[in-house]
Design a protein around this motif. Structure first.
Motif, short mmCIF file in Angstrom:
data_model
loop_
_atom_site.label_atom_id
_atom_site.label_comp_id
_atom_site.label_asym_id
_atom_site.label_seq_id
_atom_site.Cartn_x
_atom_site.Cartn_y
_atom_site.Cartn_z
N GLU A 1 -3.63 13.85 11.69
CA GLU A 1 -3.82 12.40 11.55
C GLU A 1 -4.37 11.81 12.86
OE1 GLU A 1 -3.21 10.48 8.84
OE2 GLU A 1 -3.16 8.48 9.72
N LYS B 1 1.43 -4.59 4.11
CA LYS B 1 0.81 -5.54 5.03
C LYS B 1 1.04 -6.96 4.52
CE LYS B 1 -2.59 -2.26 4.40
NZ LYS B 1 -1.80 -1.23 3.97
N SER C 1 -7.84 0.61 5.84
CA SER C 1 -7.71 1.22 7.17
C SER C 1 -8.62 2.42 7.33
CB SER C 1 -6.26 1.65 7.42
OG SER C 1 -5.39 0.56 7.24
N GLY C 2 -8.96 3.08 6.22
CA GLY C 2 -9.85 4.23 6.29
C GLY C 2 -11.23 3.88 6.84
N LYS D 1 -7.97 12.94 13.42
CA LYS D 1 -8.86 12.20 12.51
C LYS D 1 -9.23 10.84 13.11
CE LYS D 1 -7.15 9.88 8.87
NZ LYS D 1 -6.61 9.56 7.54
N LYS D 2 -8.20 10.14 13.60
CA LYS D 2 -8.43 8.79 14.12
C LYS D 2 -9.27 8.79 15.40
CE LYS D 2 -4.28 6.71 12.18
NZ LYS D 2 -2.96 6.18 12.47
N GLY E 1 -7.52 8.34 2.65
CA GLY E 1 -7.22 8.82 3.99
C GLY E 1 -6.30 10.03 4.03
N ILE E 2 -5.36 10.10 3.10
CA ILE E 2 -4.42 11.24 3.11
C ILE E 2 -5.19 12.54 2.88
CG2 ILE E 2 -2.51 12.33 1.84
CD1 ILE E 2 -1.46 9.50 1.20
N ALA F 1 -5.00 4.88 1.62
CA ALA F 1 -4.38 6.17 1.89
C ALA F 1 -4.55 7.10 0.69
CB ALA F 1 -2.90 5.96 2.19
N SER F 2 -4.29 6.59 -0.50
CA SER F 2 -4.27 7.48 -1.66
C SER F 2 -5.55 7.38 -2.49
CB SER F 2 -3.07 7.14 -2.54
OG SER F 2 -3.12 5.78 -2.90
N GLY G 1 0.81 -1.22 0.00
CA GLY G 1 0.00 0.00 0.00
C GLY G 1 0.84 1.26 0.00
N ALA G 2 0.18 2.39 -0.28
CA ALA G 2 0.87 3.68 -0.30
C ALA G 2 1.29 4.09 1.12
CB ALA G 2 -0.04 4.74 -0.89
N HIS G 3 0.53 3.66 2.12
CA HIS G 3 0.77 4.05 3.50
C HIS G 3 1.51 2.97 4.26
CE1 HIS G 3 -0.60 4.60 7.76
NE2 HIS G 3 -0.32 5.85 7.48
N SER G 4 1.10 1.70 4.04
CA SER G 4 1.80 0.62 4.73
C SER G 4 1.83 -0.66 3.90
CB SER G 4 1.16 0.34 6.10
OG SER G 4 -0.12 -0.19 5.94
N LYS H 1 -11.82 2.47 9.43
CA LYS H 1 -11.83 2.58 10.89
C LYS H 1 -12.17 4.00 11.37
CE LYS H 1 -7.67 0.69 11.26
NZ LYS H 1 -6.45 0.17 11.87
N LEU H 2 -12.40 4.90 10.43
CA LEU H 2 -12.75 6.28 10.81
C LEU H 2 -13.97 6.26 11.72
CD1 LEU H 2 -11.94 9.30 9.91
CD2 LEU H 2 -14.02 9.19 8.55
N1 LIG Z 1 -8.48 4.63 12.98
C1 LIG Z 1 -8.45 5.25 11.81
N2 LIG Z 1 -9.39 6.16 11.47
C2 LIG Z 1 -9.35 6.80 10.30
N3 LIG Z 1 -8.42 6.61 9.36
C3 LIG Z 1 -7.45 5.72 9.63
C4 LIG Z 1 -7.42 4.98 10.86
N4 LIG Z 1 -6.33 4.17 10.83
C5 LIG Z 1 -5.73 4.39 9.65
N5 LIG Z 1 -6.39 5.31 8.93
C6 LIG Z 1 -6.04 5.86 7.61
O1 LIG Z 1 -6.02 4.84 6.65
C7 LIG Z 1 -5.09 5.20 5.62
C8 LIG Z 1 -4.23 3.97 5.31
O2 LIG Z 1 -5.07 2.96 4.87
P1 LIG Z 1 -4.48 1.62 4.26
O3 LIG Z 1 -3.48 1.04 5.18
O4 LIG Z 1 -5.65 0.79 3.87
O5 LIG Z 1 -3.76 2.24 2.98
P2 LIG Z 1 -2.69 1.64 1.99
O6 LIG Z 1 -3.14 0.27 1.61
O7 LIG Z 1 -1.33 1.75 2.55
O8 LIG Z 1 -2.85 2.67 0.81
P3 LIG Z 1 -3.46 2.52 -0.67
O9 LIG Z 1 -4.46 1.40 -0.62
O10 LIG Z 1 -4.08 3.85 -0.97
O11 LIG Z 1 -2.27 2.21 -1.52
C9 LIG Z 1 -4.26 6.34 6.13
O12 LIG Z 1 -4.63 7.51 5.42
C10 LIG Z 1 -4.66 6.45 7.60
O13 LIG Z 1 -4.71 7.78 8.04
#
Ligand SMILES: Nc1ncnc2c1ncn2[C@@H]1O[C@H](COP(=O)(O)OP(=O)(O)OP(=O)(O)O)[C@@H](O)[C@H]1O
Ligand SMILES: [Mg+2]
Length: 343
Positions: free
Chosen positions: A231, A17, A287-288, A234-235, A212-213, A189-190, A12-15, A290-291
């Protein structure tokens, strides 16, 4: 060829997994899981050093999890590929289908067809009605090669490659024909990706560049916060209207409404072609999802049953892990779906 142990790797762009599943028992069994922050700019860059940094992070994660590397499945982001359900084909043999799909791809792929890898899955093929329906994925070779290059830096050759939504659909709906028609909304994230899945088959997909970004940036701008602080807020507060005088709610509501309108568009587009097959539920993944307040907000806005994704349903796991898995459930949707592939 089937594998006994499969490692799903979601870049992912953010993490990044990773989920390792064993396929030797009656049910798939969780062997290990973990994640690591994605190096930046990572796969958004074409630079050798950036791709090498991705490889190094993957290597660290796989080593820390003792994840086997002979059957690693990865996915490509929806925003970088082109998918379409092709419905206007007559009854065709496999051989005829291959050339018909090349021809159809010219209509929805904005690149010369020799610059994409085509993959397809027959949804329906009937001699009586003289119809073939196929789900087609066109992956630009330039994108595929970038992912292969990053992993090549650590001598890792993926066993299979698919797309984020194909993996998410496998994790959340599977091939069970009895599961009601479902819309999966995967907020990363993106980007945020949408798919409607019926009888185990994806019938429509869409991806938009609001994830999420964008929500974090909106909070930072609205409240004049640093990104890290935005960040955290938001969470914690998300879409809860009566917190912090509704300021976080107000900052992100316009963007969440973009997701709602896109969902409505996808529902309408699906319903226009499948009027006898109503969407029964919506599952929020990534992860978004979980907002805080997002599930309720979606349910009120689109008037359908909405739930947070639980990709661990149907997977055997150590009881001591259950609470941790629950809180992280939506984040691992794609990685679980990738590791569920065993052929
Ligand atoms: N508890 C939460 N509440 C709201 N947003 C959250 C929470 N935990 C993580 N995020 C958001 O989720 C996003 C990351 O999501 P995810 O790990 O699914 O992305 P990614 O797979 O890395 O990115 P992409 O799918 O865009 O390449 C981040 O923008 C982060 O701020
Ligand atoms: Mg993702």
């Amino acid at each position: 060829m089937a594998a006994n142990i499969v490692t799903g790797l979601d870049l992912g762009a953010h993490s990044i997994k990773c989920v390792v599943l064993s396929h030797t028992g009656k049910l798939p069994k969780l062997v290990s899981l973990g994640s690591v922050a994605s190096p930046q700019p990572g796969l958004a860059s074409d630079g050798d050093i950036d791709l090498e940094a991705v490889g190094t992070s993957v290597e660290q994660l796989l080593t820390s999890l003792k994840a086997p590397t002979d059957a690693v499945v990865i996915s490509l982001p929806e925003s970088k590929i082109f998918t379409r359900v092709v419905t206007d084909l007559p009854f065709l043999t496999d051989e005829e289908l291959a050339s018909a799909i090349k021809y159809s791809a010219e209509e929805f792929v904005p690149l010369p067809v020799d610059q994409v890898n085509l993959y397809w899955q027959v949804i329906d093929r009937q001699k009586q009605t003289n119809k073939t329906q196929v789900f087609v994925v066109a992956s630009p070779k330039i994108v595929v090669n970038k992912y292969l290059k990053a992993l090549g830096k650590i001598q890792l050759k993926p066993w299979a490659m698919e797309t984020d939504l194909v993996a998410a659909a496998r994790a959340l709906v599977g091939s069970n024909e009895l599961v009601p028609t479902t819309m999966v909304i995967q907020m990363g994230a993106s980007s945020t990706d949408f798919a409607v899945i019926s009888k185990g088959v994806i019938l429509i997909t869409r991806s938009i560049a609001t994830g999420g970004i964008a929500l974090t940036r909106a909070i930072a701008q609205y409240l004049n916060f640093e990104i890290l602080q935005a960040e955290e807020y938001k969470k914690v507060y998300g879409l809860i209207e009566d917190q912090l005088e509704g300021k976080i709610y107000q900052a992100i509501k316009p963007l969440v409404d973009v997701l709602i309108s896109e969902s409505s568009r996808v529902i309408q587009a699906f319903q226009a072609k499948n009027s006898d097959n109503p969407i029964k539920r919506v599952v929020l993944a990534g992860s978004g999802a979980k907002l805080p307040g997002l599930v309720g907000y979606f349910a009120n806005s689109i008037g359908l049953e909405v739930q947070e994704a639980d990709p661990w349903d149907g997977i055997e796991k150590d009881p001591s892990l259950v609470t941790k898995l629950a809180s992280e459930a939506p984040s691992y949707t794609v990685a679980v779906g990738l590791a569920l592939r065993n052929e």
